[in-house]
Design an enzyme around this catalytic site. Structure first.
Site, PDB file in Angstrom:
ATOM      1  CG  PHE A 148      -0.111   0.360   2.601  1.00 55.39           C
ATOM      2  CD1 PHE A 148       0.089   1.873   2.968  1.00 55.39           C
ATOM      3  CD2 PHE A 148       0.164  -0.570   3.433  1.00 55.39           C
ATOM      4  CE1 PHE A 148       0.676   2.043   3.947  1.00 55.39           C
ATOM      5  CE2 PHE A 148       0.942  -0.258   4.819  1.00 55.39           C
ATOM      6  CZ  PHE A 148       1.128   0.983   4.866  1.00 55.39           C
ATOM      7  CE  LYS A 172      -3.188  -8.493  -4.445  1.00 55.59           C
ATOM      8  NZ  LYS A 172      -3.398  -7.467  -3.405  1.00 55.59           N
ATOM      9  CD  GLU A 175      -5.372  -6.080   0.677  1.00 53.34           C
ATOM     10  OE1 GLU A 175      -4.282  -5.778  -0.348  1.00 53.34           O
ATOM     11  OE2 GLU A 175      -5.408  -7.241   1.313  1.00 53.34           O
ATOM     12  CB  SER A 225       4.925  -7.331   5.723  1.00 53.00           C
ATOM     13  OG  SER A 225       3.699  -8.358   5.113  1.00 53.00           O
ATOM     14  CB  CYS A 280      10.616  -0.584   2.658  1.00 50.89           C
ATOM     15  SG  CYS A 280      11.178   0.157   1.205  1.00 50.89           S
ATOM     16  CD  GLU A 382       8.503  -2.907   8.377  1.00 54.73           C
ATOM     17  OE1 GLU A 382       7.676  -3.931   8.138  1.00 54.73           O
ATOM     18  OE2 GLU A 382       9.083  -1.957   7.428  1.00 54.73           O
TER      19      GLU A 382
HETATM   20  P1  NAD Z   1       1.461  -6.595   3.126  1.00 54.67           P
HETATM   21  O1  NAD Z   1       2.371  -7.601   2.997  1.00 54.67           O
HETATM   22  O2  NAD Z   1       0.482  -6.745   4.074  1.00 54.67           O
HETATM   23  O3  NAD Z   1       0.679  -6.571   1.668  1.00 54.67           O
HETATM   24  C1  NAD Z   1       1.633  -6.553   0.655  1.00 54.67           C
HETATM   25  C2  NAD Z   1       0.652  -7.459  -0.483  1.00 54.67           C
HETATM   26  O4  NAD Z   1       0.588  -8.726  -0.252  1.00 54.67           O
HETATM   27  C3  NAD Z   1      -0.454  -6.615  -0.971  1.00 54.67           C
HETATM   28  O5  NAD Z   1      -0.683  -6.560  -2.301  1.00 54.67           O
HETATM   29  C4  NAD Z   1      -1.608  -7.738  -0.113  1.00 54.67           C
HETATM   30  O6  NAD Z   1      -2.786  -7.991  -0.767  1.00 54.67           O
HETATM   31  C5  NAD Z   1      -0.875  -9.063  -0.261  1.00 54.67           C
HETATM   32  N1  NAD Z   1      -1.076  -9.957   0.865  1.00 54.67           N
HETATM   33  C6  NAD Z   1      -1.470  -9.532   2.196  1.00 54.67           C
HETATM   34  N2  NAD Z   1      -1.582 -10.396   2.921  1.00 54.67           N
HETATM   35  C7  NAD Z   1      -1.414 -11.775   2.307  1.00 54.67           C
HETATM   36  C8  NAD Z   1      -1.602 -13.138   2.500  1.00 54.67           C
HETATM   37  N3  NAD Z   1      -1.781 -13.471   3.808  1.00 54.67           N
HETATM   38  N4  NAD Z   1      -1.201 -13.842   1.639  1.00 54.67           N
HETATM   39  C9  NAD Z   1      -0.862 -13.454   0.428  1.00 54.67           C
HETATM   40  N5  NAD Z   1      -0.886 -12.084   0.098  1.00 54.67           N
HETATM   41  C10 NAD Z   1      -1.189 -11.240   0.889  1.00 54.67           C
HETATM   42  O7  NAD Z   1       2.290  -5.158   2.874  1.00 54.67           O
HETATM   43  P2  NAD Z   1       1.886  -3.850   3.093  1.00 54.67           P
HETATM   44  O8  NAD Z   1       1.002  -3.505   4.496  1.00 54.67           O
HETATM   45  O9  NAD Z   1       0.875  -3.313   2.185  1.00 54.67           O
HETATM   46  O10 NAD Z   1       3.037  -2.992   3.108  1.00 54.67           O
HETATM   47  C11 NAD Z   1       4.030  -2.500   4.140  1.00 54.67           C
HETATM   48  C12 NAD Z   1       5.044  -3.570   4.045  1.00 54.67           C
HETATM   49  O11 NAD Z   1       5.786  -3.681   2.916  1.00 54.67           O
HETATM   50  C13 NAD Z   1       6.073  -3.134   4.984  1.00 54.67           C
HETATM   51  O12 NAD Z   1       6.564  -4.200   5.736  1.00 54.67           O
HETATM   52  C14 NAD Z   1       7.115  -2.261   4.379  1.00 54.67           C
HETATM   53  O13 NAD Z   1       8.456  -2.394   4.913  1.00 54.67           O
HETATM   54  C15 NAD Z   1       7.058  -3.368   3.153  1.00 54.67           C
HETATM   55  N6  NAD Z   1       7.697  -2.726   2.107  1.00 54.67           N
HETATM   56  C16 NAD Z   1       9.084  -3.075   1.708  1.00 54.67           C
HETATM   57  C17 NAD Z   1       9.426  -2.545   0.326  1.00 54.67           C
HETATM   58  C18 NAD Z   1      10.806  -2.917   0.016  1.00 54.67           C
HETATM   59  O14 NAD Z   1      11.432  -2.618  -1.192  1.00 54.67           O
HETATM   60  N7  NAD Z   1      11.654  -3.892   0.595  1.00 54.67           N
HETATM   61  C19 NAD Z   1       8.994  -1.401  -0.171  1.00 54.67           C
HETATM   62  C20 NAD Z   1       7.717  -1.062   0.137  1.00 54.67           C
HETATM   63  C21 NAD Z   1       7.031  -1.668   1.367  1.00 54.67           C
END
Ligand code: NAD
Length: 497
Positions: A148, A172, A175, A225, A280, A382
């Site tokens: 997000f 994808k 959401e 994450s 991040c 985090e």
């Molecule tokens: P998230 O892991 O909750 O979601 C990321 C994606 O995974 C979304 O599209 C979501 O729909 C999907 N998802 C969520 N739960 C899932 C599940 N159980 N099974 C399969 N898919 C699932 O992350 P977020 O809250 O959207 O974003 C924040 C996180 O992203 C933080 O931890 C941040 O550090 C990380 N991030 C990392 C980078 C990087 O380059 N390393 C960059 C941006 C964000």
């Protein structure tokens, strides 16, 4: 209520099994309804992409690059609309949304050099009248799953490079703020991209699982994450897909006694609290070397935090906006309380701030916590919020050992005037992206982005030169055209020169 659907074969579709609200985090109001894709739509999208692939793959790279030239222009022409969508659903202040978009556009600019990037390698006369070359062939249909916190930039890390390499892409988006990704994907059609080459499919876990288990998908790029990154990497690998999965972070800045402390404090404020700490690469831990450095740093930071303006996205005088959701606000405030209960000092407390006119928004104010210990949960995990923690150490070696032993290794930075110390730091620290007096060392689009340890699963980093490697398969061809009068018989030993 406006509905957010899917982009399939160049058309907007409203197929759904269920729906989910998308909120404006500044007001807490539901503003749009997201349609969650059924399995049948995932299969349909993959079949459409597979059918579109051969013609797209066979386009000369320069034609694919020209579409990206037009696309860059369209992103710039639509920047206000894109930033408004980011602000409405993510809460990011307009100036910060513009920064995110610009960094995304730089990836499109890099993708415009596809002809150069895809040239491959050629060696003449590797044997008598034998030539050999290596080429980068596209993989086929690839998928991207995005978080997000950068609804424009992170998708733009992925699809421009995947597309110019000759692949078809299925995105994808998160959401939580899906409209931006859908909007920027729709612009590709206007830029001249054939239908079916880029598609967007909305949903959560079930759509992700549908993509990970679909045999038609060759590779998956994920950013999110760490627990989900690990899951995606394992599941994609089990299903025979190439995968890169970028995860979470805990980025430390070492503040050395010899540094320009006023400058370091200014840089830390921007890097810790910008985008409400939901980056991040946010600097969330300041490791102060020496008690005097720590005391002075806390004293310099405190009045700066009092001046920060927190509020809604459209007021460009605001420094940062709300967190993404009510649950996330509770989680961030929970970490602040846990640090307090564990004995850390809450120097500036941002819990439950009063933001006039936005009583139901998901706001947390800037928070500064001192005397944090490595054993505390708030240090180990985090937080992803506007919280900067100070850890006190006696030496630079101790600071580096702390960083090296953390499970995350995304970004880090040192503030110092000592070139030798900085060089030692960058040579030895176990982190993927390093800043020297630069607080947010996010690589530019023509370098690649990636952390170490639990911040990245996979061998290649995102965007830049690594993206060509990730989105293509190398093929090496060895060729001879024997002339009629030089024909050899069978050779049974390994050919050598
Ligand atoms: P998230 O892991 O909750 O979601 C990321 C994606 O995974 C979304 O599209 C979501 O729909 C999907 N998802 C969520 N739960 C899932 C599940 N159980 N099974 C399969 N898919 C699932 O992350 P977020 O809250 O959207 O974003 C924040 C996180 O992203 C933080 O931890 C941040 O550090 C990380 N991030 C990392 C980078 C990087 O380059 N390393 C960059 C941006 C964000």
């Amino acid at each position: 209520m406006e509905k957010i659907g899917h982009l399939i074969n160049g058309e907007l579709r409203e197929d759904c099994t269920d729906t989910q609200w998308v909120y404006n985090p500044a007001t807490g109001e539901a503003i749009r309804e997201l349609l969650l894709a059924p399995d049948a739509l995932i299969n349909e999208a993959v079949e459409i992409a597979k059918a579109a692939f051969p013609a797209w793959r066979d386009q000369p790279a320069i034609k694919r690059a020209r579409i990206m030239f037009r696309y860059k222009q369209l992103l710039e022409e639509n920047k206000d609309e894109i930033c408004k969508l980011i602000g409405e659903e993510h809460g990011k202040i307009a100036h910060d949304a513009m920064g995110e978009l610009q960094r995304g556009i730089e990836n499109v600019e890099y993708a415009c050099s596809a002809t150069e990037l895809l040239k491959g390698e050629f060696s003449k006369n590797v044997g008598p009248a034998i030539d050999s070359w290596s080429e980068h062939q596209p993989l086929g249909v690839v998928a991207g799953i995005t978080p997000f916190n950068f609804p424009a930039m992170v998708p733009l890390w992925m699809f421009p490079m995947a597309l110019v390499c000759g692949n078809c892409f299925i995105l994808k988006p998160s959401e939580k703020d899906p409209s931006t990704s859908l909007f920027i994907a729709k612009l590709l059609k206007e830029a001249g991209l054939p239908d079916g080459v880029m598609q967007v499919i909305q949903g959560g876990k079930s759509v992700v699982d549908g993509l990970l288990t679909n045999d038609g998908i060759e590779a998956v790029s994920f950013v999110g994450s760490t627990p989900i990154a690990k899951y995606i990497y394992e599941k994609a690998s089990q299903n025979g897909k190439r995968c890169q999965a970028l995860g979470g972070a805990k980025n430390h800045a070492i503040v050395m006694p010899d540094c320009d402390l006023e400058n370091a404090a200014n840089q830390l404020v921007g890097a810790a609290y910008g985008s409400c700490g939901e980056r991040c690469m946010a600097l969330s831990v300041a490791v102060a070397v020496g008690a005097e450095t720590a005391d002075n740093l806390a004293a310099l930071l405190t009045p700066k935090l009092a001046k920060l303006r927190v509020g809604a996205f459209y007021d460009n005088d605001n420094d940062f906006g709300p967190l993404i959701s009510r649950e996330h606000k509770q989680k961030v405030e929970g970490y602040i309380s846990s640090a307090e209960n564990d004995g850390a000092t809450i120097v500036v407390d941002g819990r439950n701030p009063f933001i006039e006119g936005y009583a139901s928004g998901y706001f947390v104010g800037p928070t500064l916590i001192d005397n944090v210990l490595p054993t505390m949960t708030s240090y180990q995990e985090e937080i992803f919020g506007p919280v900067l923690q100070i850890v006190r150490v006696d030496t630079m070696q101790e600071a580096m050992a702390l960083i090296d032993s953390h499970i995350y290794g995304n970004g880090t930075c040192i503030f110092t005037r000592d070139g030798e110390a900085a060089r030692y730091f960058s040579d030895n620290i176990k982190v993927g992206m390093v800043g020297i007096n630069v607080p947010l060392p996010v690589p530019v689009a023509y370098h690649s982005f990636g952390g170490w340890k639990q911040s990245l699963f996979g061998d290649l980093h995102a965007y830049g030169p690594d993206a060509v490697k990730f989105y293509t398969r190398r093929k090496t061809i060895t060729q001879r055209w024997p002339s009629a009068n030089v024909r050899e018989g069978a050779v049974f030993s390994m050919p050598t020169l």
